[in-house]
Write a protein that holds these residues in place. Structure first.
Motif, PDB file in Angstrom:
ATOM      1  N   VAL A  25       1.730   2.755   8.007  1.00  0.00           N
ATOM      2  CA  VAL A  25       0.923   2.553   6.807  1.00  0.00           C
ATOM      3  C   VAL A  25      -0.125   3.647   6.646  1.00  0.00           C
ATOM      4  CG1 VAL A  25      -0.670   0.952   5.664  1.00  0.00           C
ATOM      5  CG2 VAL A  25       1.361   0.074   6.822  1.00  0.00           C
ATOM      6  N   GLU A  26      -0.673   4.129   7.746  1.00  0.00           N
ATOM      7  CA  GLU A  26      -1.686   5.188   7.680  1.00  0.00           C
ATOM      8  C   GLU A  26      -1.089   6.467   7.080  1.00  0.00           C
ATOM      9  OE1 GLU A  26      -4.324   7.671  10.861  1.00  0.00           O
ATOM     10  OE2 GLU A  26      -4.218   5.494  11.155  1.00  0.00           O
ATOM     11  N   GLN A  27       0.114   6.846   7.531  1.00  0.00           N
ATOM     12  CA  GLN A  27       0.788   8.025   6.981  1.00  0.00           C
ATOM     13  C   GLN A  27       1.089   7.821   5.492  1.00  0.00           C
ATOM     14  OE1 GLN A  27       1.541  10.998   8.067  1.00  0.00           O
ATOM     15  NE2 GLN A  27       3.285  11.695   6.908  1.00  0.00           N
ATOM     16  N   LEU A  28       1.584   6.632   5.147  1.00  0.00           N
ATOM     17  CA  LEU A  28       1.914   6.353   3.750  1.00  0.00           C
ATOM     18  C   LEU A  28       0.669   6.404   2.867  1.00  0.00           C
ATOM     19  CD1 LEU A  28       4.510   3.509   4.239  1.00  0.00           C
ATOM     20  CD2 LEU A  28       4.939   5.761   3.225  1.00  0.00           C
ATOM     21  N   ASP A  29      -0.437   5.910   3.382  1.00  0.00           N
ATOM     22  CA  ASP A  29      -1.678   5.918   2.625  1.00  0.00           C
ATOM     23  C   ASP A  29      -2.044   7.337   2.194  1.00  0.00           C
ATOM     24  OD1 ASP A  29      -4.062   4.737   1.511  1.00  0.00           O
ATOM     25  OD2 ASP A  29      -5.146   5.508   3.250  1.00  0.00           O
ATOM     26  N   SER A  30      -1.767   8.323   3.059  1.00  0.00           N
ATOM     27  CA  SER A  30      -2.105   9.713   2.740  1.00  0.00           C
ATOM     28  C   SER A  30      -1.093  10.353   1.788  1.00  0.00           C
ATOM     29  CB  SER A  30      -2.215  10.538   4.017  1.00  0.00           C
ATOM     30  OG  SER A  30      -0.938  10.742   4.594  1.00  0.00           O
ATOM     31  N   LEU A  31       0.116   9.787   1.689  1.00  0.00           N
ATOM     32  CA  LEU A  31       1.164  10.378   0.850  1.00  0.00           C
ATOM     33  C   LEU A  31       1.223   9.790  -0.557  1.00  0.00           C
ATOM     34  CD1 LEU A  31       4.030  10.494   3.504  1.00  0.00           C
ATOM     35  CD2 LEU A  31       2.613  12.406   2.705  1.00  0.00           C
ATOM     36  N   LEU A  32       0.624   8.621  -0.744  1.00  0.00           N
ATOM     37  CA  LEU A  32       0.662   7.944  -2.039  1.00  0.00           C
ATOM     38  C   LEU A  32      -0.645   8.157  -2.786  1.00  0.00           C
ATOM     39  CD1 LEU A  32       2.158   4.487  -0.936  1.00  0.00           C
ATOM     40  CD2 LEU A  32       3.387   6.564  -1.621  1.00  0.00           C
ATOM     41  N   ALA A  33      -0.543   8.473  -4.065  1.00  0.00           N
ATOM     42  CA  ALA A  33      -1.739   8.587  -4.909  1.00  0.00           C
ATOM     43  C   ALA A  33      -2.358   7.206  -5.083  1.00  0.00           C
ATOM     44  CB  ALA A  33      -1.371   9.178  -6.267  1.00  0.00           C
ATOM     45  N   ASP A  34      -3.669   7.155  -5.244  1.00  0.00           N
ATOM     46  CA  ASP A  34      -4.345   5.869  -5.410  1.00  0.00           C
ATOM     47  C   ASP A  34      -3.838   5.117  -6.640  1.00  0.00           C
ATOM     48  OD1 ASP A  34      -5.808   6.215  -3.099  1.00  0.00           O
ATOM     49  OD2 ASP A  34      -7.575   6.997  -4.145  1.00  0.00           O
ATOM     50  N   GLY A  35      -3.488   5.827  -7.699  1.00  0.00           N
ATOM     51  CA  GLY A  35      -3.057   5.186  -8.936  1.00  0.00           C
ATOM     52  C   GLY A  35      -1.549   5.029  -9.076  1.00  0.00           C
ATOM     53  N   ILE A  36      -0.828   5.031  -7.963  1.00  0.00           N
ATOM     54  CA  ILE A  36       0.634   4.980  -8.015  1.00  0.00           C
ATOM     55  C   ILE A  36       1.144   3.726  -8.723  1.00  0.00           C
ATOM     56  CG2 ILE A  36       0.857   3.853  -5.763  1.00  0.00           C
ATOM     57  CD1 ILE A  36       3.425   5.508  -5.336  1.00  0.00           C
ATOM     58  N   HIS A  37       2.240   3.895  -9.453  1.00  0.00           N
ATOM     59  CA  HIS A  37       3.037   2.788  -9.990  1.00  0.00           C
ATOM     60  C   HIS A  37       4.332   2.811  -9.189  1.00  0.00           C
ATOM     61  CE1 HIS A  37       1.098   2.496 -14.246  1.00  0.00           C
ATOM     62  NE2 HIS A  37       0.235   2.330 -13.284  1.00  0.00           N
ATOM     63  N   TYR A  38       4.535   1.805  -8.351  1.00  0.00           N
ATOM     64  CA  TYR A  38       5.707   1.738  -7.476  1.00  0.00           C
ATOM     65  C   TYR A  38       6.593   0.615  -7.985  1.00  0.00           C
ATOM     66  CZ  TYR A  38       8.280   2.524  -3.161  1.00  0.00           C
ATOM     67  OH  TYR A  38       9.233   2.872  -2.257  1.00  0.00           O
ATOM     68  N   VAL A  39       7.719   0.983  -8.607  1.00  0.00           N
ATOM     69  CA  VAL A  39       8.622  -0.011  -9.191  1.00  0.00           C
ATOM     70  C   VAL A  39       9.874  -0.102  -8.317  1.00  0.00           C
ATOM     71  CG1 VAL A  39       9.910  -0.745 -11.229  1.00  0.00           C
ATOM     72  CG2 VAL A  39       7.739   0.480 -11.504  1.00  0.00           C
ATOM     73  N   HIS A  40      10.059  -1.283  -7.729  1.00  0.00           N
ATOM     74  CA  HIS A  40      11.199  -1.536  -6.848  1.00  0.00           C
ATOM     75  C   HIS A  40      12.483  -1.744  -7.656  1.00  0.00           C
ATOM     76  CE1 HIS A  40       8.782  -1.992  -3.182  1.00  0.00           C
ATOM     77  NE2 HIS A  40       7.867  -2.502  -3.989  1.00  0.00           N
ATOM     78  N   SER A  41      13.602  -1.761  -6.952  1.00  0.00           N
ATOM     79  CA  SER A  41      14.909  -1.895  -7.626  1.00  0.00           C
ATOM     80  C   SER A  41      15.089  -3.254  -8.294  1.00  0.00           C
ATOM     81  CB  SER A  41      16.045  -1.644  -6.630  1.00  0.00           C
ATOM     82  OG  SER A  41      16.023  -2.608  -5.602  1.00  0.00           O
ATOM     83  N   ASN A  42      14.266  -4.229  -7.939  1.00  0.00           N
ATOM     84  CA  ASN A  42      14.338  -5.539  -8.600  1.00  0.00           C
ATOM     85  C   ASN A  42      13.425  -5.619  -9.821  1.00  0.00           C
ATOM     86  OD1 ASN A  42      11.789  -5.725  -7.486  1.00  0.00           O
ATOM     87  ND2 ASN A  42      12.241  -7.501  -6.200  1.00  0.00           N
ATOM     88  N   GLY A  43      12.759  -4.506 -10.142  1.00  0.00           N
ATOM     89  CA  GLY A  43      11.881  -4.459 -11.311  1.00  0.00           C
ATOM     90  C   GLY A  43      10.429  -4.796 -11.013  1.00  0.00           C
ATOM     91  N   LYS A  44      10.124  -5.233  -9.795  1.00  0.00           N
ATOM     92  CA  LYS A  44       8.744  -5.583  -9.446  1.00  0.00           C
ATOM     93  C   LYS A  44       7.909  -4.318  -9.283  1.00  0.00           C
ATOM     94  CE  LYS A  44       5.900  -7.935  -6.048  1.00  0.00           C
ATOM     95  NZ  LYS A  44       5.859  -8.618  -4.761  1.00  0.00           N
ATOM     96  N   ARG A  45       6.748  -4.291  -9.952  1.00  0.00           N
ATOM     97  CA  ARG A  45       5.840  -3.157  -9.846  1.00  0.00           C
ATOM     98  C   ARG A  45       4.690  -3.513  -8.920  1.00  0.00           C
ATOM     99  NH1 ARG A  45       2.472  -0.442 -14.740  1.00  0.00           N
ATOM    100  NH2 ARG A  45       0.642  -1.328 -13.784  1.00  0.00           N
ATOM    101  N   GLU A  46       4.357  -2.579  -8.032  1.00  0.00           N
ATOM    102  CA  GLU A  46       3.255  -2.787  -7.110  1.00  0.00           C
ATOM    103  C   GLU A  46       2.251  -1.644  -7.199  1.00  0.00           C
ATOM    104  OE1 GLU A  46       5.007  -5.302  -3.367  1.00  0.00           O
ATOM    105  OE2 GLU A  46       5.304  -3.140  -3.311  1.00  0.00           O
ATOM    106  N   THR A  47       1.011  -1.979  -6.888  1.00  0.00           N
ATOM    107  CA  THR A  47      -0.027  -0.966  -6.710  1.00  0.00           C
ATOM    108  C   THR A  47       0.106  -0.412  -5.290  1.00  0.00           C
ATOM    109  OG1 THR A  47      -1.623  -2.537  -5.815  1.00  0.00           O
ATOM    110  CG2 THR A  47      -1.608  -2.246  -8.225  1.00  0.00           C
ATOM    111  N   LYS A  48      -0.660   0.602  -5.003  1.00  0.00           N
ATOM    112  CA  LYS A  48      -0.677   1.170  -3.655  1.00  0.00           C
ATOM    113  C   LYS A  48      -1.065   0.094  -2.638  1.00  0.00           C
ATOM    114  CE  LYS A  48      -2.843   4.939  -1.024  1.00  0.00           C
ATOM    115  NZ  LYS A  48      -3.686   6.142  -1.132  1.00  0.00           N
TER     116      LYS A  48
END
Length: 127
Positions: A25-48
């Motif tokens: 999670v620490e590595q991912l935190d540095s690779l993802l922008a704070d304002g990311i829109h992460y949309v999974h294959s099931n259509g669910k959108r998540e924040t960082k």
């Protein structure tokens, strides 16, 4: 110059998928922008915070992610990645193993590339 940025983002994509499988999670935190829109294959959108929280709590575990195809195109301080993946994961509602197509958008902020948008779609099986 563009080739250098493309190579950097290609490396970051591999590092991100590896960190997802490792639950880093620490590595991912540095690779993802704070304002990311992460949309999974099931259509669910998540924040960082939601995405990282699902990994750190164990509600979502990526078992394997294999890059099968990737195309990267740069537009100024933005790199758009389109590709195909094989993904195995476990969630609270069960496990999933599938082929996916995706679009990832990376932006350069303060000389660091970060993922700002992700959209994945499950691919119909060939059988």
């Amino acid at each position: 110059m563009a080739g250098k940025h493309i190579d950097a983002v290609r490396s970051l994509e591999a590092a991100r998928f590896s960190a997802m499988v490792e639950g880093d999670v620490e590595q991912l935190d540095s690779l993802l922008a704070d304002g990311i829109h992460y949309v999974h294959s099931n259509g669910k959108r998540e924040t960082k915070e939601q995405f990282l929280g699902a990994l750190s709590s164990g509600r979502r575990r990526y078992r394997d992610i294999e890059i099968q195809a990737q195309e990267l195109r740069q537009f100024g301080d933005t790199v758009v990645v389109t590709g195909k993946l094989y993904v195995e994961l476990e969630t609270a509602t069960g496990s999933l193993a599938s082929q996916m197509t995706y679009t990832a958008v990376h932006v350069r902020e303060a000389d660091e590339w970060r993922l700002i948008s992700w959209q994945a779609t499950r691919t119909a099986s060939d059988s």
